[in-house]
Design a protein around this motif. Structure first.
Motif, mmCIF file in Angstrom:
data_model
loop_
_atom_site.group_PDB
_atom_site.id
_atom_site.type_symbol
_atom_site.label_atom_id
_atom_site.label_comp_id
_atom_site.label_asym_id
_atom_site.label_seq_id
_atom_site.Cartn_x
_atom_site.Cartn_y
_atom_site.Cartn_z
ATOM 1 N N SER A 1 18.648 61.477 62.200
ATOM 2 C CA SER A 1 19.511 62.141 63.177
ATOM 3 C C SER A 1 18.734 62.487 64.456
ATOM 4 C CB SER A 1 20.099 63.411 62.561
ATOM 5 O OG SER A 1 20.859 64.093 63.518
ATOM 6 N N ASP A 2 17.486 62.937 64.268
ATOM 7 C CA ASP A 2 16.649 63.261 65.431
ATOM 8 C C ASP A 2 16.373 62.019 66.266
ATOM 9 O OD1 ASP A 2 16.560 65.835 64.680
ATOM 10 O OD2 ASP A 2 14.531 65.802 63.860
ATOM 11 N N LEU A 3 16.137 60.897 65.597
ATOM 12 C CA LEU A 3 15.856 59.640 66.307
ATOM 13 C C LEU A 3 17.073 59.203 67.122
ATOM 14 C CD1 LEU A 3 14.071 57.214 66.946
ATOM 15 C CD2 LEU A 3 14.776 56.180 64.782
ATOM 16 N N LYS A 4 18.244 59.367 66.559
ATOM 17 C CA LYS A 4 19.473 58.985 67.284
ATOM 18 C C LYS A 4 19.652 59.842 68.540
ATOM 19 C CE LYS A 4 21.922 57.516 63.108
ATOM 20 N NZ LYS A 4 22.935 57.934 62.117
ATOM 21 N N GLN A 5 19.409 61.130 68.385
ATOM 22 C CA GLN A 5 19.523 62.024 69.540
ATOM 23 C C GLN A 5 18.486 61.656 70.603
ATOM 24 O OE1 GLN A 5 22.626 63.195 68.715
ATOM 25 N NE2 GLN A 5 21.974 64.993 69.871
ATOM 26 N N VAL B 1 24.454 63.312 76.082
ATOM 27 C CA VAL B 1 24.132 62.952 74.695
ATOM 28 C C VAL B 1 25.358 63.158 73.804
ATOM 29 C CG1 VAL B 1 22.773 63.668 72.689
ATOM 30 C CG2 VAL B 1 21.659 63.382 74.912
ATOM 31 N N ASP B 2 26.075 64.235 74.047
ATOM 32 C CA ASP B 2 27.240 64.573 73.208
ATOM 33 C C ASP B 2 28.379 63.566 73.320
ATOM 34 O OD1 ASP B 2 25.828 66.775 72.542
ATOM 35 O OD2 ASP B 2 26.846 68.121 73.959
ATOM 36 N N THR B 3 28.440 62.846 74.440
ATOM 37 C CA THR B 3 29.581 61.933 74.635
ATOM 38 C C THR B 3 29.319 60.528 74.080
ATOM 39 O OG1 THR B 3 28.810 61.277 76.837
ATOM 40 C CG2 THR B 3 30.323 63.149 76.720
ATOM 41 N N LYS C 1 19.561 58.484 72.436
ATOM 42 C CA LYS C 1 20.642 58.772 73.393
ATOM 43 C C LYS C 1 20.075 59.384 74.675
ATOM 44 C CE LYS C 1 24.089 59.521 69.756
ATOM 45 N NZ LYS C 1 24.931 60.516 69.053
ATOM 46 N N ALA C 2 19.173 60.335 74.518
ATOM 47 C CA ALA C 2 18.571 60.997 75.685
ATOM 48 C C ALA C 2 17.738 60.020 76.505
ATOM 49 C CB ALA C 2 17.708 62.176 75.221
ATOM 50 N N LYS C 3 16.977 59.174 75.829
ATOM 51 C CA LYS C 3 16.147 58.185 76.541
ATOM 52 C C LYS C 3 17.015 57.193 77.309
ATOM 53 C CE LYS C 3 12.134 57.959 73.395
ATOM 54 N NZ LYS C 3 10.967 58.075 74.257
ATOM 55 N N GLU D 1 23.311 46.851 69.423
ATOM 56 C CA GLU D 1 24.768 46.918 69.216
ATOM 57 C C GLU D 1 25.278 48.353 69.372
ATOM 58 O OE1 GLU D 1 26.161 44.746 65.737
ATOM 59 O OE2 GLU D 1 27.616 46.345 65.399
ATOM 60 N N SER D 2 24.543 49.294 68.793
ATOM 61 C CA SER D 2 24.934 50.713 68.866
ATOM 62 C C SER D 2 23.698 51.574 68.612
ATOM 63 C CB SER D 2 25.997 51.031 67.803
ATOM 64 O OG SER D 2 25.434 50.899 66.504
ATOM 65 N N ILE D 3 23.821 52.866 68.833
ATOM 66 C CA ILE D 3 22.723 53.790 68.546
ATOM 67 C C ILE D 3 22.370 53.734 67.060
ATOM 68 C CG2 ILE D 3 22.124 56.244 68.401
ATOM 69 C CD1 ILE D 3 21.988 55.228 71.245
ATOM 70 N N GLU D 4 23.387 53.646 66.227
ATOM 71 C CA GLU D 4 23.183 53.587 64.771
ATOM 72 C C GLU D 4 22.302 52.394 64.386
ATOM 73 O OE1 GLU D 4 25.259 55.602 62.437
ATOM 74 O OE2 GLU D 4 23.758 54.959 60.985
#
Lengths: 206, 85
Positions: free
Chosen positions: B2-6, B23-25, B9-11, B70-73
């Motif tokens: 979860s931390d890596l995904k956040q 990040v939230d959107t 997103k920020a990067k 493809e996605s953050i996931e």
């Protein structure tokens, strides 16, 4: 000198933290450094083009100065109107060139940014204007020691005389470290200001 | 994870200059290209540089990025499996 019976339909200035069109102030924010100033101007002028934020400083400057002029022309008809772009400056793309150079200076930390590298040519700013306004026209970017109304007027008249364009955006867009200046003008069949060296110089100095 | 995904997103928001996106959107399964975040080919190259610089992952074939980005996931799973730093 080549001559045509054309007019300067409109013109824009971006300098000293102001944006103006035809001599009328559109936006002013005296306290901001360029990145904040140009972002505030983008928002105030209701530009609505998120890719603006990916551009380098020179492209942001040229894009906004041109957008002020092209907003009055419906984009769907721009292709038919065949608007050429002839720009010039002194510093070329030096501001971005320096950023790219800094990213490749250390062989141990060698990570050049593709998004920076693509702006290491001054004429990329013409591409940004052309993409937004769907221009498929002639374009040129010249590097001069100083603003040259004669060269711009001559080249523009050459485009008209050779039927290469129906309208031309010409001007000067220069960015280097802490200094910036944009002066763009739209040449067409409309207007009351004759398109010639004397008038271009007069408007540049306004 | 979860931390890596956040972190990703920020990067992405910062390095790709995504204005008006927080990040939230960004949902974990949002498409990064096309109708999702609308990233372009230059952004894809930036992401390849980011993988190398921040996670020690070298993509030798840029076409590999099509699946990884493809996605953050998907990106987070790939980084977690292949990172060297």
């Amino acid at each position: 000198m080549l001559k045509t019976n054309k007019f300067i339909q409109s013109y824009s200035h971006i300098r000293n933290n102001t944006v103006s069109k035809n001599g009328t102030l559109l936006f002013e924010n005296a306290s901001e450094a360029f990145p904040d100033f140009i972002k505030a101007a983008y928002n105030a002028l209701d530009t609505g083009y998120p890719k603006f934020f990916k551009m380098d400083n020179l492209s942001k400057l040229a894009f906004l100065a041109a957008d002020v002029l092209l907003k009055e022309i419906p984009s769907a008809t721009n292709k038919e109107q065949n608007i050429a772009i002839v720009l010039s400056n002194r510093a070329s793309s030096l501001d971005t060139d320096r950023k790219h150079q800094a990213s490749i200076a250390n062989k141990e930390d060698y990570f050049p940014s593709p998004a920076v590298f693509v702006y290491t040519l001054p004429n990329i700013c013409i591409g940004e204007i052309s993409i937004k306004h769907r221009l498929f026209s002639e374009n040129s970017f010249f590097i001069f020691d100083r603003f040259s109304a004669e060269h711009l007027a001559d080249y523009t008249n050459g485009l008209f005389l050779n039927n290469k364009a129906e309208k031309v955006i010409g001007g000067w867009v220069d960015f280097d470290t802490d200094t910036y200046e944009a002066f763009l003008y739209l040449v067409s069949d409309k207007g009351s200001i004759p398109h010639n060296k004397k008038e271009i110089n007069r408007l540049y100095r306004l | 994870m979860s931390d890596l995904k956040q972190e990703l997103k920020a990067k992405i928001i910062e390095q790709l200059n995504l204005e008006d996106i927080s990040v939230d959107t960004i949902a974990d399964d949002d498409s990064l290209f096309g109708d999702g975040l609308g990233l372009d080919s230059i952004d894809a190259l930036e992401l390849i540089v980011m993988l190398d610089k921040d996670y020690g992952i070298k993509l030798l074939d840029p076409k590999e990025g099509r699946k990884i980005f493809e996605s953050i996931e998907v990106m987070a799973n790939y980084i977690a499996e292949h990172r060297t730093k």
